[in-house]
Design an enzyme around this catalytic site. Structure first.
Site, PDB file in Angstrom:
ATOM      1  CB  CYS A   1       7.657  -1.601   5.322  1.00 37.27           C
ATOM      2  SG  CYS A   1       6.923  -0.107   5.969  1.00 37.27           S
TER       3      CYS A   1
ATOM      4  CB  CYS B   1       5.142   1.417   3.168  1.00 34.93           C
ATOM      5  SG  CYS B   1       4.734  -0.323   3.229  1.00 34.93           S
TER       6      CYS B   1
ATOM      7  CE  LYS C   1       3.044   3.816  -1.007  1.00 26.67           C
ATOM      8  NZ  LYS C   1       2.469   2.495  -1.050  1.00 26.67           N
TER       9      LYS C   1
ATOM     10  CE1 TYR D   1      -3.651  -3.941  -2.256  1.00 29.27           C
ATOM     11  CE2 TYR D   1      -2.864  -2.034  -1.056  1.00 29.27           C
ATOM     12  CZ  TYR D   1      -3.661  -3.162  -1.122  1.00 29.27           C
ATOM     13  OH  TYR D   1      -4.440  -3.490  -0.054  1.00 29.27           O
TER      14      TYR D   1
ATOM     15  CD  GLU E   1       0.259   2.395  -3.597  1.00 32.61           C
ATOM     16  OE1 GLU E   1      -0.515   2.396  -2.651  1.00 32.61           O
ATOM     17  OE2 GLU E   1       1.429   1.980  -3.495  1.00 32.61           O
TER      18      GLU E   1
ATOM     19  CG  HIS F   1     -20.911  21.981   7.351  1.00 31.61           C
ATOM     20  ND1 HIS F   1     -21.166  21.346   6.157  1.00 31.61           N
ATOM     21  CD2 HIS F   1     -21.127  23.301   7.135  1.00 31.61           C
ATOM     22  CE1 HIS F   1     -21.532  22.238   5.261  1.00 31.61           C
ATOM     23  NE2 HIS F   1     -21.516  23.434   5.828  1.00 31.61           N
TER      24      HIS F   1
ATOM     25  CD  GLU G   1     -20.576  18.156   5.693  1.00 32.41           C
ATOM     26  OE1 GLU G   1     -21.591  18.428   6.345  1.00 32.41           O
ATOM     27  OE2 GLU G   1     -19.816  19.028   5.233  1.00 32.41           O
TER      28      GLU G   1
HETATM   29  P1  NDP Z   1      -0.897  -7.502  -7.048  1.00 36.88           P
HETATM   30  O1  NDP Z   1      -0.942  -8.976  -6.925  1.00 36.88           O
HETATM   31  O2  NDP Z   1      -1.801  -6.652  -6.249  1.00 36.88           O
HETATM   32  O3  NDP Z   1      -1.101  -7.101  -8.573  1.00 36.88           O
HETATM   33  C1  NDP Z   1      -0.389  -7.707  -9.599  1.00 36.88           C
HETATM   34  C2  NDP Z   1      -0.913  -7.184 -10.912  1.00 36.88           C
HETATM   35  O4  NDP Z   1      -0.122  -7.681 -11.976  1.00 36.88           O
HETATM   36  C3  NDP Z   1      -2.341  -7.609 -11.172  1.00 36.88           C
HETATM   37  O5  NDP Z   1      -2.990  -6.537 -11.798  1.00 36.88           O
HETATM   38  C4  NDP Z   1      -2.172  -8.786 -12.123  1.00 36.88           C
HETATM   39  O6  NDP Z   1      -3.236  -8.946 -12.999  1.00 36.88           O
HETATM   40  C5  NDP Z   1      -0.954  -8.347 -12.903  1.00 36.88           C
HETATM   41  N1  NDP Z   1      -0.195  -9.477 -13.450  1.00 36.88           N
HETATM   42  C6  NDP Z   1       0.220 -10.575 -12.783  1.00 36.88           C
HETATM   43  N2  NDP Z   1       0.934 -11.377 -13.607  1.00 36.88           N
HETATM   44  C7  NDP Z   1       0.944 -10.777 -14.819  1.00 36.88           C
HETATM   45  C8  NDP Z   1       1.509 -11.110 -16.065  1.00 36.88           C
HETATM   46  N3  NDP Z   1       2.195 -12.238 -16.230  1.00 36.88           N
HETATM   47  N4  NDP Z   1       1.357 -10.265 -17.086  1.00 36.88           N
HETATM   48  C9  NDP Z   1       0.656  -9.108 -16.919  1.00 36.88           C
HETATM   49  N5  NDP Z   1       0.099  -8.739 -15.760  1.00 36.88           N
HETATM   50  C10 NDP Z   1       0.246  -9.559 -14.708  1.00 36.88           C
HETATM   51  O7  NDP Z   1       0.620  -7.154  -6.811  1.00 36.88           O
HETATM   52  P2  NDP Z   1       1.396  -5.817  -6.540  1.00 36.88           P
HETATM   53  O8  NDP Z   1       2.743  -6.150  -7.039  1.00 36.88           O
HETATM   54  O9  NDP Z   1       0.701  -4.625  -7.084  1.00 36.88           O
HETATM   55  O10 NDP Z   1       1.371  -5.701  -4.964  1.00 36.88           O
HETATM   56  C11 NDP Z   1       1.712  -6.806  -4.137  1.00 36.88           C
HETATM   57  C12 NDP Z   1       1.131  -6.647  -2.757  1.00 36.88           C
HETATM   58  O11 NDP Z   1       1.870  -5.668  -2.056  1.00 36.88           O
HETATM   59  C13 NDP Z   1      -0.302  -6.151  -2.716  1.00 36.88           C
HETATM   60  O12 NDP Z   1      -1.243  -7.167  -2.874  1.00 36.88           O
HETATM   61  C14 NDP Z   1      -0.378  -5.535  -1.373  1.00 36.88           C
HETATM   62  O13 NDP Z   1      -0.718  -6.550  -0.449  1.00 36.88           O
HETATM   63  C15 NDP Z   1       1.033  -5.031  -1.133  1.00 36.88           C
HETATM   64  N6  NDP Z   1       1.118  -3.561  -1.297  1.00 36.88           N
HETATM   65  C16 NDP Z   1       0.407  -2.751  -0.483  1.00 36.88           C
HETATM   66  C17 NDP Z   1       0.459  -1.375  -0.634  1.00 36.88           C
HETATM   67  C18 NDP Z   1      -0.346  -0.499   0.251  1.00 36.88           C
HETATM   68  O14 NDP Z   1      -0.740  -0.922   1.332  1.00 36.88           O
HETATM   69  N7  NDP Z   1      -0.663   0.733  -0.164  1.00 36.88           N
HETATM   70  C19 NDP Z   1       1.266  -0.758  -1.660  1.00 36.88           C
HETATM   71  C20 NDP Z   1       1.976  -1.703  -2.480  1.00 36.88           C
HETATM   72  C21 NDP Z   1       1.880  -3.052  -2.284  1.00 36.88           C
HETATM   73  P3  NDP Z   1      -4.586  -9.742 -12.593  1.00 36.88           P
HETATM   74  O15 NDP Z   1      -5.379  -8.806 -11.749  1.00 36.88           O
HETATM   75  O16 NDP Z   1      -5.226 -10.027 -13.897  1.00 36.88           O
HETATM   76  O17 NDP Z   1      -4.137 -10.971 -11.882  1.00 36.88           O
END
Ligand code: NDP
Length: 454
Positions: free
Chosen positions: A43, A48, A51, A178, A182, A435, A440
């Site tokens: 984080c 976080c 970022k 995410y 982002e 408002h 709202e």
């Molecule tokens: P996620 O698991 O959310 O997303 C991973 C993405 O990568 C998905 O779209 C997935 O596709 C894709 N993917 C996975 N494997 C492959 C592959 N082999 N080839 C191509 N695409 C692939 O992971 P993140 O890394 O984005 O984030 C991890 C976690 O970190 C989040 O779930 C969240 O809990 C936390 N986080 C929270 C934030 C916040 O609170 N604002 C900010 C950043 C992270 P598919 O959908 O098809 O599986």
């Protein structure tokens, strides 16, 4: 039996630090903590915090363009990545120092080295010491994963992105979660020509479908080259750049490629195998609701357990662990209602059930409004915001709230209080509108947009 410590925590991130501090300062436990890298964890050091600061930095060009349209003689100029990065590093060092000094003030002994388990009560430190503890808490977090096929080809993950020497002119981001979404918005805002490949039909799988579509459309309108149903087919390094051929047959050369294709728990090499502790899918440490593993003296919190991988969740799990084990106040964190914000542009704040999940569970009424907000409509922008309430048709309880709008992370925090208290749609309706605001709309939507029966 005499132990060196009452508690030994492995990992100095959000969950581990909270558990160590509460156990030591509130309950007088003798606590040791080992961290092999920098105090603060994902984080603070590479998640976080940096970022969000990059999100702030990337918002300025759009704000200056708006200022111009409002009549200001404003010019944005160019972005000095080195100046930003220097300031960022200073800020992270400051926060790291606060984490360290808070632990010290609480009386926690810090070991700046890697720790592994060598018994149900024993920890081996990389500096050669072995220490014993009545309880051990594993809070080692997670790490980004790059698909095996593309490893070792110089692509970045979210770990490296804050350490870039210079901003790339063009960037390919792979993933639709995410992190990918982002960073696509951040780099696009910073003026980098940004392409995002997502293999599925729509980004942000698992969230409310209408919100996903809305965000995806706004991201494209803002300039992100989002390619849905697209993955990398071939990738090669050519003259210091990366040549990529997509599964849809296009080939392009990018200055940099970033994978945001998920994260994996940091459970490898901790010595869990030798203790007979079996790992769950993807390497997650299985725990019960009190964060206790199958070995009674060993607990785990945060991303290493792969429950809900969010900082505030790890903090609450760590706090509940300390209260339960050292404070004589047994309780656990309830993962059923987790508000969260995704810092895309536009931002997404969400809590509770999506329309799709709710309608699978019973009759629901959906109240949804998408409209041009006053601030940008005034200057002729087509940018739209979205507000949605998902309401149980039987009890009138609000089951979910989804907001796509600037500052929706701030708004959803308060909506989460009401929904957590069991607020009904009638409670929202009774609340007087503030408002003129965007939010709202949440208390003025009177007619259901659509309803689903049993
Ligand atoms: P996620 O698991 O959310 O997303 C991973 C993405 O990568 C998905 O779209 C997935 O596709 C894709 N993917 C996975 N494997 C492959 C592959 N082999 N080839 C191509 N695409 C692939 O992971 P993140 O890394 O984005 O984030 C991890 C976690 O970190 C989040 O779930 C969240 O809990 C936390 N986080 C929270 C934030 C916040 O609170 N604002 C900010 C950043 C992270 P598919 O959908 O098809 O599986």
């Amino acid at each position: 039996m005499n132990f060196d410590y009452d508690l030994f925590v492995i990992g100095g991130g959000s969950g581990g630090v909270r558990a160590a501090r509460i156990a030591a300062s509130e309950y007088g436990a003798r606590v040791g903590l080992a961290e092999e890298y920098r105090m603060g964890g994902t984080c603070v050091i590479r998640g976080c915090v940096p970022k969000k600061l990059m999100v702030f930095a990337s918002n300025f060009p759009a704000e200056v363009a708006q200022a111009q349209a409002y009549g200001w003689d404003a010019q944005i100029g160019s972005f000095d990545w080195t100046a930003f990065k220097t300031r960022l590093e200073g800020e992270l060092a400051r926060l790291e120092g606060i984490y360290r000094s808070n632990l010290q003030k609480a009386g926690v002994t810090i070991h700046d080295c890697r720790a592994t388990l060598c018994g149900a009560h024993d920890v081996r430190l990389a500096d050669g010491q072995t220490v014993s503890a009545k309880h051990i808490l594993i809070a080692t977090g997670g790490r980004p994963v790059v698909p095996e096929k593309w490893q070792g080809m110089g692509a970045m993950t979210s770990n490296e992105v804050f350490q870039m020497e210079a901003l790339p002119k063009s960037l390919l981001i792979v993933g639709g979660g995410y992190i990918a979404s982002e960073f696509a918005c951040i780099f696009n805002g910073l003026g980098v020509k940004t392409t995002q490949f997502y293999r599925g039909a729509q980004i942000l799988r698992g969230f409310d479908e209408e919100a996903r579509g809305h965000i995806s459309q706004e991201m494209c309108d803002n300039g992100v080259d989002l390619r849905l149903g697209t993955d990398i087919l071939e990738m090669e390094t050519r003259d210091g750049q990366t040549w990529v051929k997509s599964t849809t047959g296009h080939d392009t050369t990018y200055d940099a490629v970033m994978f945001a294709t998920g994260r994996r728990p940091n459970s490898d090499g901790l010595g869990l195998d030798a203790l007979g502790l079996e790992l769950g899918p993807g390497g997650a440490i299985p725990v019960d609701r009190y964060s206790q593993t199958a070995i009674p003296s060993i607990y785990a919190v945060g991303d290493v357990t792969d429950r809900a991988n969010l900082t505030p969740v790890a903090i609450r799990e760590g706090h509940a662990f300390a209260d339960t084990v050292f404070g004589g106040k047994p309780h656990y964190f309830d993962h059923s209602l987790i508000p969260t914000a995704i810092f895309t542009q536009p931002e997404f704040g969400t809590v509770g059930l999506s329309e799709e999940d709710a309608r699978d569970q019973g009759p629901v009424d959906i109240y949804c409004a998408a409209f041009r907000p006053m601030r940008t409509a005034f200057i002729g922008s087509d940018q739209r915001v979205m507000m949605k309430l998902v309401v149980c048709a039987k009890t009138d309880k609000v089951l979910g709230c989804h907001i796509v709008a600037d500052h929706s992370g701030e708004l959803i925090q308060l909506a989460a209080v009401a929904i957590g208290m069991g607020a009904t749609k009638a409670d929202f309706d009774r609340t007087l509108a503030v408002h003129p605001t965007i939010s709202e709309e949440l208390v003025t939507m009177r007619t259901a947009t659509r309803s689903y029966g049993e």
